[in-house]
Design a protein around this motif. Structure first.
Motif, mmCIF file in Angstrom:
data_model
loop_
_atom_site.group_PDB
_atom_site.id
_atom_site.type_symbol
_atom_site.label_atom_id
_atom_site.label_comp_id
_atom_site.label_asym_id
_atom_site.label_seq_id
_atom_site.Cartn_x
_atom_site.Cartn_y
_atom_site.Cartn_z
ATOM 1 N N SER A 1 3.134 10.270 3.735
ATOM 2 C CA SER A 1 4.366 10.035 4.483
ATOM 3 C C SER A 1 5.585 10.564 3.737
ATOM 4 C CB SER A 1 4.552 8.528 4.741
ATOM 5 O OG SER A 1 3.559 8.033 5.608
ATOM 6 N N ALA A 2 5.375 11.021 2.491
ATOM 7 C CA ALA A 2 6.490 11.538 1.694
ATOM 8 C C ALA A 2 6.980 12.852 2.284
ATOM 9 C CB ALA A 2 6.047 11.757 0.250
ATOM 10 N N ILE A 3 8.288 13.041 2.247
ATOM 11 C CA ILE A 3 8.849 14.293 2.756
ATOM 12 C C ILE A 3 8.375 15.474 1.905
ATOM 13 C CG2 ILE A 3 10.985 14.187 1.368
ATOM 14 C CD1 ILE A 3 12.456 15.187 3.915
ATOM 15 N N TYR A 4 8.036 16.572 2.556
ATOM 16 C CA TYR A 4 7.630 17.827 1.908
ATOM 17 C C TYR A 4 6.454 17.648 0.935
ATOM 18 C CZ TYR A 4 12.380 19.199 3.467
ATOM 19 O OH TYR A 4 13.523 19.434 4.193
ATOM 20 N N TRP A 5 5.547 16.715 1.207
ATOM 21 C CA TRP A 5 4.448 16.499 0.266
ATOM 22 C C TRP A 5 3.495 17.695 0.218
ATOM 23 C CZ3 TRP A 5 -0.658 16.573 1.803
ATOM 24 C CH2 TRP A 5 -0.914 16.433 3.168
ATOM 25 N N ARG A 6 3.350 18.415 1.325
ATOM 26 C CA ARG A 6 2.429 19.556 1.330
ATOM 27 C C ARG A 6 2.884 20.658 0.371
ATOM 28 N NH1 ARG A 6 2.389 17.979 6.714
ATOM 29 N NH2 ARG A 6 0.297 17.535 7.547
ATOM 30 N N SER A 7 4.162 20.888 0.316
ATOM 31 C CA SER A 7 4.697 21.978 -0.500
ATOM 32 C C SER A 7 5.067 21.542 -1.913
ATOM 33 C CB SER A 7 5.922 22.592 0.178
ATOM 34 O OG SER A 7 6.939 21.617 0.365
ATOM 35 N N GLU B 1 0.022 11.944 -4.626
ATOM 36 C CA GLU B 1 -1.158 11.086 -4.806
ATOM 37 C C GLU B 1 -1.193 10.537 -6.231
ATOM 38 O OE1 GLU B 1 -3.448 10.134 -2.698
ATOM 39 O OE2 GLU B 1 -3.460 11.530 -1.001
ATOM 40 N N LYS B 2 -0.902 11.383 -7.212
ATOM 41 C CA LYS B 2 -0.889 10.949 -8.606
ATOM 42 C C LYS B 2 0.325 10.068 -8.893
ATOM 43 C CE LYS B 2 -3.405 14.952 -10.425
ATOM 44 N NZ LYS B 2 -3.329 16.142 -11.311
ATOM 45 N N ALA B 3 1.442 10.410 -8.294
ATOM 46 C CA ALA B 3 2.667 9.654 -8.552
ATOM 47 C C ALA B 3 2.527 8.194 -8.139
ATOM 48 C CB ALA B 3 3.840 10.298 -7.823
ATOM 49 N N VAL B 4 1.748 7.931 -7.081
ATOM 50 C CA VAL B 4 1.612 6.551 -6.607
ATOM 51 C C VAL B 4 0.395 5.840 -7.198
ATOM 52 C CG1 VAL B 4 2.790 7.070 -4.444
ATOM 53 C CG2 VAL B 4 0.299 7.216 -4.538
ATOM 54 N N PRO C 1 0.823 -1.211 0.000
ATOM 55 C CA PRO C 1 0.000 0.000 0.000
ATOM 56 C C PRO C 1 0.855 1.258 0.000
ATOM 57 C CG PRO C 1 -0.020 -1.051 2.170
ATOM 58 C CD PRO C 1 0.663 -2.002 1.238
ATOM 59 N N ALA C 2 0.487 2.206 -0.830
ATOM 60 C CA ALA C 2 1.214 3.483 -0.875
ATOM 61 C C ALA C 2 0.763 4.378 0.266
ATOM 62 C CB ALA C 2 0.971 4.170 -2.205
ATOM 63 N N ARG C 3 1.668 5.234 0.731
ATOM 64 C CA ARG C 3 1.366 6.168 1.827
ATOM 65 C C ARG C 3 1.851 7.559 1.431
ATOM 66 N NH1 ARG C 3 4.640 4.894 6.016
ATOM 67 N NH2 ARG C 3 3.235 5.690 7.614
ATOM 68 N N PRO C 4 1.157 8.188 0.486
ATOM 69 C CA PRO C 4 1.646 9.451 -0.079
ATOM 70 C C PRO C 4 1.867 10.555 0.943
ATOM 71 C CG PRO C 4 -0.632 9.035 -0.720
ATOM 72 C CD PRO C 4 -0.115 7.767 -0.130
ATOM 73 N N VAL D 1 -0.926 6.623 -10.737
ATOM 74 C CA VAL D 1 -0.910 6.557 -12.199
ATOM 75 C C VAL D 1 0.147 5.530 -12.630
ATOM 76 C CG1 VAL D 1 -0.471 7.850 -14.312
ATOM 77 C CG2 VAL D 1 -1.657 8.959 -12.398
ATOM 78 N N PRO D 2 -0.224 4.535 -13.447
ATOM 79 C CA PRO D 2 0.716 3.471 -13.820
ATOM 80 C C PRO D 2 2.044 3.970 -14.381
ATOM 81 C CG PRO D 2 -1.500 2.858 -14.464
ATOM 82 C CD PRO D 2 -1.587 4.271 -13.958
ATOM 83 N N ALA D 3 2.016 4.963 -15.255
ATOM 84 C CA ALA D 3 3.259 5.464 -15.844
ATOM 85 C C ALA D 3 4.164 6.083 -14.782
ATOM 86 C CB ALA D 3 2.947 6.489 -16.930
ATOM 87 N N GLU D 4 3.558 6.738 -13.795
ATOM 88 C CA GLU D 4 4.348 7.339 -12.726
ATOM 89 C C GLU D 4 4.899 6.266 -11.788
ATOM 90 O OE1 GLU D 4 4.984 10.787 -12.665
ATOM 91 O OE2 GLU D 4 4.104 10.439 -14.642
ATOM 92 N N ARG D 5 4.103 5.237 -11.541
ATOM 93 C CA ARG D 5 4.576 4.148 -10.672
ATOM 94 C C ARG D 5 5.776 3.430 -11.288
ATOM 95 N NH1 ARG D 5 -0.871 2.577 -9.890
ATOM 96 N NH2 ARG D 5 -0.468 0.660 -11.079
ATOM 97 N N ARG D 6 5.799 3.319 -12.603
ATOM 98 C CA ARG D 6 6.956 2.698 -13.236
ATOM 99 C C ARG D 6 8.225 3.508 -12.968
ATOM 100 N NH1 ARG D 6 3.065 1.286 -17.207
ATOM 101 N NH2 ARG D 6 3.488 3.130 -18.492
ATOM 102 N N LYS D 7 8.075 4.816 -12.935
ATOM 103 C CA LYS D 7 9.225 5.665 -12.604
ATOM 104 C C LYS D 7 9.652 5.433 -11.154
ATOM 105 C CE LYS D 7 7.683 9.320 -15.774
ATOM 106 N NZ LYS D 7 7.185 10.718 -15.845
ATOM 107 N N LEU D 8 8.682 5.280 -10.264
ATOM 108 C CA LEU D 8 9.013 5.021 -8.864
ATOM 109 C C LEU D 8 9.716 3.675 -8.716
ATOM 110 C CD1 LEU D 8 5.780 6.247 -7.019
ATOM 111 C CD2 LEU D 8 7.900 7.489 -7.436
ATOM 112 N N ASP D 9 9.252 2.669 -9.477
ATOM 113 C CA ASP D 9 9.922 1.370 -9.456
ATOM 114 C C ASP D 9 11.373 1.515 -9.913
ATOM 115 O OD1 ASP D 9 7.655 0.013 -8.585
ATOM 116 O OD2 ASP D 9 6.941 -0.375 -10.622
#
Length: 374
Positions: free
Chosen positions: A265-271, A328-331, A260-263, A333-341
């Motif tokens: 929890s990402a550093i500086y996600w608000r800004s 939220e989108k990065a975790v 499960p993704a926890r967006p 959207v499939p194309a963005e998740r591939r970048k995270l992988d």
């Protein structure tokens, strides 16, 4: 018929990922004998690390934090869309400058809890958020004084606290009234960051202080008794910095599509500064490795080890700015998740190439490991 661009691009990206995901070089074959380190050669590397990366990094941080303190104070005095934009731009710049040098979690940064006072993260139980929210609700005037604030919890006096002031719930009210408590508290946090950054820079600028200890390893040195201890410490900065990118910056919120993704929890996600921070972390790692001339400590036959480290760093730096700043989108959207992988796989590979390949090549031994607390 040629393949469509998007298919070709995806195919090439897959090839690149597969190539980078191969085991680190030290695992593929028996390495050649390690280079013979001399104190003189190591001293030259340490001197370049200090003079070309660490000292300039802290000077840049202090300058940015000073601009941030001025910008937030100006926003408080005359709140408007323009001064608010300027304050937030200054915050973003300080995120970048701090992220570049935060990899050097050594020496002055560890004294007086300076590191945690600048950045209280990870905050797995939302301790910082709860404390900042409680502080804002209480509205005690002493919390608008930077000197007093410096003696309080590390969670309410650093980058995370200021991010919440400028970007968290209720931040829009900052534009509505001059010298609000929330804004003056934010100004105190910014002034505190300026003070800490100034102290860090000043300690590294002292010629007979920490920079001397780093530049001149030897029997009378209280920090490094010889060149091997010194280069081990410098490599440790790189390995632990790469582990931080992998463990605390990426896997804190994304561990692969099966977890499960926890967006939030990402550093500086608000800004929206998550990727700005990670990009600057990587920039700092590459600068420390290349500008210090660590490649020069390798036997010439092992130069490909340094090349592979730089290649992985460049690949990571190339992909990070292309990821959606909305976590939220990065975790999702499939194309963005591939970048995270791609990031997760290659951040792990970077640790191996530094720890196993380079560490082994300079003679730290087959059983040696910085990784995971070993």
């Amino acid at each position: 018929m040629p393949l469509p661009y998007r298919v070709t691009r995806s195919f090439l990206a897959g090839l690149m990922l597969a190539a980078l995901a191969l085991p680190a070089q030290g695992q593929e074959s028996e390495p050649p004998p390690p280079a013979v380190l001399t104190d003189e050669a190591v001293s030259a590397v340490m001197a370049r690390a200090v003079d070309e990366v660490i000292r300039p990094g802290y000077r840049d941080l202090h300058a940015s934090a000073s601009d941030l303190a001025d910008a937030v104070s100006a926003y408080c005095r005359a709140p408007s869309a323009a001064t608010g934009t300027a304050a937030r731009a200054a915050f973003n710049d300080t995120v970048a400058k701090w992220s570049f040098i935060e990899i050097v979690r050594e020496g002055p940064a560890l004294r007086q809890n300076r590191f945690e006072r600048i950045l209280f993260y990870p905050d797995r139980k939302s301790t910082g958020l709860k404390q900042v929210q409680a502080l804002l609700a209480k509205a005690d005037e002493e919390d608008t004084d930077a000197t007093t604030l410096a003696g309080k919890s590390v969670a309410v006096q650093g980058m995370g606290a200021l991010e919440y002031v400028l970007y968290g719930n209720g931040a829009k009210a900052l534009d509505k009234a001059a010298n609000s408590f929330r804004c003056r508290y934010g100004a105190a946090v910014a002034a505190n960051l300026q003070t800490i950054a100034g102290a860090l820079s000043a300690e590294w600028e002292q010629p007979d202080g920490v920079q001397r200890a780093w530049k001149h390893p030897g029997p009378g040195n209280p920090v490094f008794r010889d060149g091997k201890e010194a280069i081990t410490a410098l490599l440790g900065v790189l390995v632990h910095g790469a582990e931080t990118v992998r463990d605390q910056r990426i896997e804190s919120f994304y561990k692969g599509e099966d977890a499960p993704a926890r967006p939030k929890s990402a550093i500086y996600w608000r800004s929206g500064n998550t990727w700005r921070s990670i990009e600057s972390n990587l920039e700092g790692l590459k600068a420390l490795f290349t500008k210090s001339g660590m490649e020069g400590l390798l036997d010439p036959s092992q130069g490909s080890i340094a090349g592979s480290i730089v290649f992985v760093l460049n690949s990571l730096q190339h992909i990070v700015p292309t990821i959606d700043p909305d976590i939220e989108k990065a975790v999702s959207v499939p194309a963005e998740r591939r970048k995270l992988d791609f990031l997760v796989i290659n951040a792990r590979d970077l640790v191996l190439r530094l720890n196993n390949d380079y560490g082994g090549a300079i003679g730290l031994g087959a059983g040696f490991s910085f990784s995971d607390g070993d």
